[in-house]
Design an enzyme around this catalytic site. Sequence first.
Site, PDB file in Angstrom:
ATOM      1  N   SER A  10       0.498   6.834  -5.003  1.00 47.92           N
ATOM      2  CA  SER A  10       1.449   5.585  -4.476  1.00 47.92           C
ATOM      3  C   SER A  10       2.514   5.232  -5.325  1.00 47.92           C
ATOM      4  O   SER A  10       2.301   4.843  -6.536  1.00 47.92           O
ATOM      5  CB  SER A  10       0.560   4.458  -3.823  1.00 47.92           C
ATOM      6  N   TYR A  13      -9.022   7.721   3.788  1.00 40.45           N
ATOM      7  CA  TYR A  13      -8.766   6.534   5.069  1.00 40.45           C
ATOM      8  C   TYR A  13      -7.852   6.927   5.916  1.00 40.45           C
ATOM      9  O   TYR A  13      -7.804   6.297   6.935  1.00 40.45           O
ATOM     10  CB  TYR A  13      -8.383   5.282   4.142  1.00 40.45           C
ATOM     11  N   GLU A  14      -6.977   8.174   5.788  1.00 41.28           N
ATOM     12  CA  GLU A  14      -6.234   8.390   6.907  1.00 41.28           C
ATOM     13  C   GLU A  14      -7.009   9.156   8.153  1.00 41.28           C
ATOM     14  O   GLU A  14      -6.418   9.183   9.162  1.00 41.28           O
ATOM     15  CB  GLU A  14      -5.034   9.410   6.266  1.00 41.28           C
ATOM     16  N   MET A  61      -8.362   4.329  -3.942  1.00 43.75           N
ATOM     17  CA  MET A  61      -8.784   5.267  -2.820  1.00 43.75           C
ATOM     18  C   MET A  61      -8.528   6.544  -2.820  1.00 43.75           C
ATOM     19  O   MET A  61      -8.213   6.993  -1.874  1.00 43.75           O
ATOM     20  CB  MET A  61      -8.175   4.506  -1.757  1.00 43.75           C
ATOM     21  N   SER A  62      -8.448   7.125  -4.153  1.00 44.91           N
ATOM     22  CA  SER A  62      -7.975   8.459  -4.098  1.00 44.91           C
ATOM     23  C   SER A  62      -8.711   9.140  -5.432  1.00 44.91           C
ATOM     24  O   SER A  62      -9.601   8.876  -5.874  1.00 44.91           O
ATOM     25  CB  SER A  62      -6.547   8.472  -4.197  1.00 44.91           C
ATOM     26  N   ASN A  92      -2.213  -3.902  -9.190  1.00 40.79           N
ATOM     27  CA  ASN A  92      -2.422  -5.280  -8.750  1.00 40.79           C
ATOM     28  C   ASN A  92      -3.849  -5.531  -9.573  1.00 40.79           C
ATOM     29  O   ASN A  92      -4.565  -4.725 -10.001  1.00 40.79           O
ATOM     30  CB  ASN A  92      -2.725  -5.576  -7.350  1.00 40.79           C
ATOM     31  N   HIS A 121      -0.335  -3.803  -0.068  1.00 35.49           N
ATOM     32  CA  HIS A 121       0.365  -2.733  -0.035  1.00 35.49           C
ATOM     33  C   HIS A 121       1.871  -2.612  -0.737  1.00 35.49           C
ATOM     34  O   HIS A 121       2.215  -1.705  -1.751  1.00 35.49           O
ATOM     35  CB  HIS A 121       0.439  -1.600   1.199  1.00 35.49           C
TER      36      HIS A 121
HETATM   37  N1  HPA Z   1      -8.074  -1.631  -4.343  1.00 33.80           N
HETATM   38  C1  HPA Z   1      -8.279  -0.511  -3.917  1.00 33.80           C
HETATM   39  N2  HPA Z   1      -7.189   0.618  -3.990  1.00 33.80           N
HETATM   40  C2  HPA Z   1      -6.136   0.233  -4.584  1.00 33.80           C
HETATM   41  C3  HPA Z   1      -5.824  -1.191  -5.244  1.00 33.80           C
HETATM   42  C4  HPA Z   1      -7.041  -2.158  -5.057  1.00 33.80           C
HETATM   43  O1  HPA Z   1      -6.874  -3.326  -5.403  1.00 33.80           O
HETATM   44  N3  HPA Z   1      -4.695  -1.094  -5.737  1.00 33.80           N
HETATM   45  C5  HPA Z   1      -4.376  -0.058  -5.528  1.00 33.80           C
HETATM   46  N4  HPA Z   1      -5.098   0.755  -5.090  1.00 33.80           N
END
Ligand code: HPA
Length: 290
Positions: A32, A87-88, A216-217, A240, A251
């Site tokens: 991402s 998740y998609e 998530m990947s 983050n 996001h």
């Molecule tokens: N949690 C889950 N997936 C993520 C996060 C997060 O804080 N940041 C970027 N992908």
Amino acid sequence: MDNDLSAQIEQARFTIAARSHIEPRIALILGSGLGDLADAVTESVTVPYTEIPGFVQPAVAGHRGELVIGLLAGQPIAVMRGRFHFYEGHSMQQVTFPVRVLHALGCTTLLATNAAGGLHDNWRVGDLMLITDHIFLPGLAGHHPLRGPNDDRLGPRFPPMVGAYDAALQAVARAVAAELGIPLREGIYMMLAGPAFESSAELRMCRTLGADAVGMSTVPEVVVARHMGMRCLGLSLITNLALPNGPPANHQEVLDAGDAARPAFTALICGILARIDSSAATIPTSPVPL
Ligand code: HPA
């Protein structure tokens, strides 16, 4: 897809190979907000995922969904600009199908990148983390890309995951980061299914279980790459801080952090690529005796 996986891989491989005169040896998955690195590929051929049989359509903003084959840092490479996520709504087999295809095209090394939430309060947005190991929470709970019939031509029924992240490639990453003066954190990446960000209690759980970053990947792709004996390296951009008492993740900050950290991230990846021995074969994954 399970029934005739090898035939589907071959169809996709054929479609891509017919377009590119370069045989890629390294597969690079851009996470991402990191997709712009694909613009640096020279002698490139771009194949939208929509034109590759067996690939599913990406749906998340920030993921363009195309395969870019060409040269990067002098290496024959296949860059995935955008990936598929569990998740998609895609199955783990669909999520990992591109890795199967890139292996069939000739890639023996996988460099997987992602955006991740850092679980330590002294970490900062924009930090880079070398993935030293993973915890595959959905996989442990049964959402595993290797569940179901095993195609022995692709890899063994019970592939080991100890040492999934290649020690020699990790050493290269550390050396390049040190030379470039780029601080590189290290840690364990825990994959969660998403799409909701974690609750405070879940973040505490992740830390208790030994994770340093959450996302998530990546892990499904690495598992499938290891199934086929590919050498794997993983890099996370901490977009983050995922702290139980911190502000909730969103996001947009994930995408913004990608913008800010791009120069260091790009330099690190290109430096690593330049050092990889792309003539190296896959490391045969020995079956685990029962
Ligand atoms: N949690 C889950 N997936 C993520 C996060 C997060 O804080 N940041 C970027 N992908």
